[in-house]
Design a protein around this motif. Structure first.
Motif, PDB file in Angstrom:
ATOM      1  N   ALA A 151      38.437  85.110 141.352  1.00  0.00           N
ATOM      2  CA  ALA A 151      39.825  84.784 141.596  1.00  0.00           C
ATOM      3  C   ALA A 151      40.862  85.844 141.542  1.00  0.00           C
ATOM      4  N   VAL A 152      40.675  86.865 140.638  1.00  0.00           N
ATOM      5  CA  VAL A 152      41.657  88.090 140.665  1.00  0.00           C
ATOM      6  C   VAL A 152      41.291  88.816 141.733  1.00  0.00           C
ATOM      7  N   ALA A 153      40.418  89.155 142.387  1.00  0.00           N
ATOM      8  CA  ALA A 153      40.187  89.902 143.642  1.00  0.00           C
ATOM      9  C   ALA A 153      40.766  89.251 144.604  1.00  0.00           C
ATOM     10  N   LEU A 154      40.968  87.724 144.813  1.00  0.00           N
ATOM     11  CA  LEU A 154      41.432  87.079 146.014  1.00  0.00           C
ATOM     12  C   LEU A 154      42.871  87.378 145.811  1.00  0.00           C
ATOM     13  N   VAL A 155      43.421  87.537 144.508  1.00  0.00           N
ATOM     14  CA  VAL A 155      45.003  87.516 144.383  1.00  0.00           C
ATOM     15  C   VAL A 155      45.468  89.037 144.677  1.00  0.00           C
ATOM     16  N   VAL A 156      44.597  89.946 144.465  1.00  0.00           N
ATOM     17  CA  VAL A 156      45.105  91.340 144.674  1.00  0.00           C
ATOM     18  C   VAL A 156      44.639  91.880 146.047  1.00  0.00           C
ATOM     19  N   LEU A 157      43.750  91.384 146.609  1.00  0.00           N
ATOM     20  CA  LEU A 157      43.176  92.002 147.892  1.00  0.00           C
ATOM     21  C   LEU A 157      44.402  91.772 148.886  1.00  0.00           C
ATOM     22  N   PRO A 158      44.398  92.767 149.974  1.00  0.00           N
ATOM     23  CA  PRO A 158      45.490  92.555 151.020  1.00  0.00           C
ATOM     24  C   PRO A 158      45.155  91.412 151.992  1.00  0.00           C
ATOM     25  N   HIS A 159      46.121  91.277 152.716  1.00  0.00           N
ATOM     26  CA  HIS A 159      46.085  90.135 153.668  1.00  0.00           C
ATOM     27  C   HIS A 159      45.215  90.290 154.555  1.00  0.00           C
ATOM     28  N   SER A 160      44.993  91.499 155.473  1.00  0.00           N
ATOM     29  CA  SER A 160      43.933  91.702 156.209  1.00  0.00           C
ATOM     30  C   SER A 160      42.430  91.291 155.803  1.00  0.00           C
ATOM     31  N   THR A 161      42.124  91.794 154.451  1.00  0.00           N
ATOM     32  CA  THR A 161      41.105  91.264 154.130  1.00  0.00           C
ATOM     33  C   THR A 161      40.834  90.011 153.717  1.00  0.00           C
ATOM     34  N   ILE A 162      41.697  89.313 153.327  1.00  0.00           N
ATOM     35  CA  ILE A 162      41.587  87.840 153.012  1.00  0.00           C
ATOM     36  C   ILE A 162      41.299  87.128 154.329  1.00  0.00           C
ATOM     37  N   ALA A 163      41.804  87.777 155.640  1.00  0.00           N
ATOM     38  CA  ALA A 163      41.845  87.049 156.727  1.00  0.00           C
ATOM     39  C   ALA A 163      40.299  87.256 157.160  1.00  0.00           C
ATOM     40  N   LEU A 164      39.648  88.585 156.890  1.00  0.00           N
ATOM     41  CA  LEU A 164      38.045  88.731 157.059  1.00  0.00           C
ATOM     42  C   LEU A 164      37.336  87.622 156.045  1.00  0.00           C
ATOM     43  N   PHE A 165      37.811  87.455 155.204  1.00  0.00           N
ATOM     44  CA  PHE A 165      37.242  86.544 154.370  1.00  0.00           C
ATOM     45  C   PHE A 165      37.145  85.156 154.956  1.00  0.00           C
ATOM     46  N   GLN A 166      38.167  84.846 155.495  1.00  0.00           N
ATOM     47  CA  GLN A 166      38.445  83.348 155.963  1.00  0.00           C
ATOM     48  C   GLN A 166      37.417  83.290 157.141  1.00  0.00           C
ATOM     49  N   LEU A 167      37.085  84.485 157.891  1.00  0.00           N
ATOM     50  CA  LEU A 167      36.005  84.202 158.927  1.00  0.00           C
ATOM     51  C   LEU A 167      34.851  83.974 158.275  1.00  0.00           C
ATOM     52  N   ALA A 168      34.428  84.743 157.109  1.00  0.00           N
ATOM     53  CA  ALA A 168      33.336  84.492 156.490  1.00  0.00           C
ATOM     54  C   ALA A 168      32.963  83.078 155.725  1.00  0.00           C
ATOM     55  N   THR A 169      34.075  82.481 155.752  1.00  0.00           N
ATOM     56  CA  THR A 169      33.994  81.082 155.290  1.00  0.00           C
ATOM     57  C   THR A 169      33.152  80.214 156.504  1.00  0.00           C
ATOM     58  N   ASP A 218      45.455  76.637 163.545  1.00  0.00           N
ATOM     59  CA  ASP A 218      44.698  78.014 163.535  1.00  0.00           C
ATOM     60  C   ASP A 218      43.346  77.581 163.770  1.00  0.00           C
ATOM     61  N   PRO A 219      42.766  78.444 164.936  1.00  0.00           N
ATOM     62  CA  PRO A 219      41.303  78.364 165.101  1.00  0.00           C
ATOM     63  C   PRO A 219      40.174  78.507 164.163  1.00  0.00           C
ATOM     64  N   ILE A 220      40.310  79.447 163.409  1.00  0.00           N
ATOM     65  CA  ILE A 220      39.497  79.694 162.234  1.00  0.00           C
ATOM     66  C   ILE A 220      39.363  78.819 161.356  1.00  0.00           C
ATOM     67  N   VAL A 221      40.512  78.182 160.904  1.00  0.00           N
ATOM     68  CA  VAL A 221      40.455  76.984 159.875  1.00  0.00           C
ATOM     69  C   VAL A 221      39.870  75.724 160.696  1.00  0.00           C
ATOM     70  N   SER A 222      40.140  75.467 161.589  1.00  0.00           N
ATOM     71  CA  SER A 222      39.697  74.361 162.549  1.00  0.00           C
ATOM     72  C   SER A 222      38.356  74.429 162.724  1.00  0.00           C
ATOM     73  N   ALA A 223      37.633  75.662 162.805  1.00  0.00           N
ATOM     74  CA  ALA A 223      36.246  75.760 163.237  1.00  0.00           C
ATOM     75  C   ALA A 223      35.487  75.651 162.043  1.00  0.00           C
TER      76      ALA A 223
END
Length: 301
Positions: A151-169, A218-223
């Motif tokens: 949870a802490v990692a998700l809060v402090v990571l930059p937005h670009s990394t979170i976008a990559l994580f979203q692809l990983a979902t 957002d196509p990533i979220v829809s997928a």
């Protein structure tokens, strides 16, 4: 009729405006303009979104109650729940960072919290081999530490990394369901898996596809929702196929020469083994039977 809708109490009007906005509230509620397709779709999306958020707050409660009442997590895959929790948490963070409307992702907050509790219960009742030797308190502490660290990692990571994580979902959603699907197939049973949770997830994914397309786009979220829908449908089919069936027993091998009262729960085929059992003669003092005398013996099938 418009005379009534235009003079509704202020708290109803404020609530309506906060949900659908001033423009659509005026068009749909005050002017009763049912031909405004854009506002109708937006209002329907908002209504579905809020319904999903409310439903998500209790979606996993039946699953929690099943585990606690049975004092067992039989049939639930720890790997599946860990991966599913990660996917929920990432989608929650990604949506919040992108300032999406809360009605389009709010259920992820409640589902993440409920999944964390379910995961802790699985570790408590059915710990993996790596944690089985530890006490229940130690297993709980280790699991909580891992959850807090992520949870802490998700809060402090930059937005670009979170976008990559979203692809990983996308692969996370796939791999979070596959262990549960495989476990159900091998056991020919769904164990303590909640039918209410599975059906709710199918309906929620369908609704989320509509709300995401209407409000976010957002196509990533829809997928991610489309893939989750397909996998939840598979779980729903398994619930229907294995309804009321207990898990298959693991057969370790045949049991020989055991009475019915003491025989373990194994399947024993009499033709599989034959054992010669020699019973001593009635007279203990005689060293050997008389020549030609009948031997006291019998075959036990």
């Amino acid at each position: 009729m418009t005379a009534i809708t235009r003079n509704l109490p202020w708290f109803i009007k404020d609530l309506g405006v906060s949900i659908v906005g001033q423009k659509c509230y005026t068009s749909i509620v005050e002017n009763l303009n049912v031909a405004d397709i854009e506002c109708l779709k937006y209002s329907l999306s908002k209504g579905l979104g809020l319904g999903i958020v409310v439903g998500g707050s209790i979606m996993k409660v039946p699953q929690l109650l099943l585990i606690v009442s049975a004092r067992s997590a039989r049939g639930l895959s720890l790997t599946a729940y860990v991966l599913e929790t990660l996917a929920y948490a990432i989608t929650l963070t990604y949506s919040y960072r992108n300032d999406f409307p809360f009605s389009t992702y709010g259920e992820n907050l409640f589902l993440t919290l409920q999944n964390v509790v379910i995961t802790l219960l699985i570790v408590h009742y059915n710990p993996p081999a790596s944690l089985a030797a530890r006490s229940s308190l130690q297993r709980t502490i280790i699991s909580l530490q891992a959850a807090i660290a992520f949870a802490v990692a998700l809060v402090v990571l930059p937005h670009s990394t979170i976008a990559l994580f979203q692809l990983a979902t996308l692969p996370l959603s796939l791999f979070s369901k596959l262990p549960q699907i495989r476990q159900n197939h091998r056991a020919q049973s769904t164990g303590q898996l909640s039918a209410f949770a599975v059906i709710s997830q199918v309906g929620g994914c369908l609704a989320r596809l509509f709300t995401t397309a209407t409000e976010v786009g957002d196509p990533i979220v829809s997928a991610g929702f489309a893939l989750a829908l397909a996998l939840n449908v598979v779980l729903g089919i398994q619930m229907w196929m294995y309804w009321g069936k207990d898990a298959k027993d693991v057969e370790d091998g045949p049991t020989i020469g055991v009475s019915d009262e003491k025989r373990p729960e194994h399947h024993w085929t009499p033709a599989a083994h034959k054992v010669e059992v020699i019973v001593p003669p009635a007279s203990p003092g005689r060293a050997s039977p008389r020549p030609g005398a009948r031997r006291w013996s019998r075959k036990v099938d």
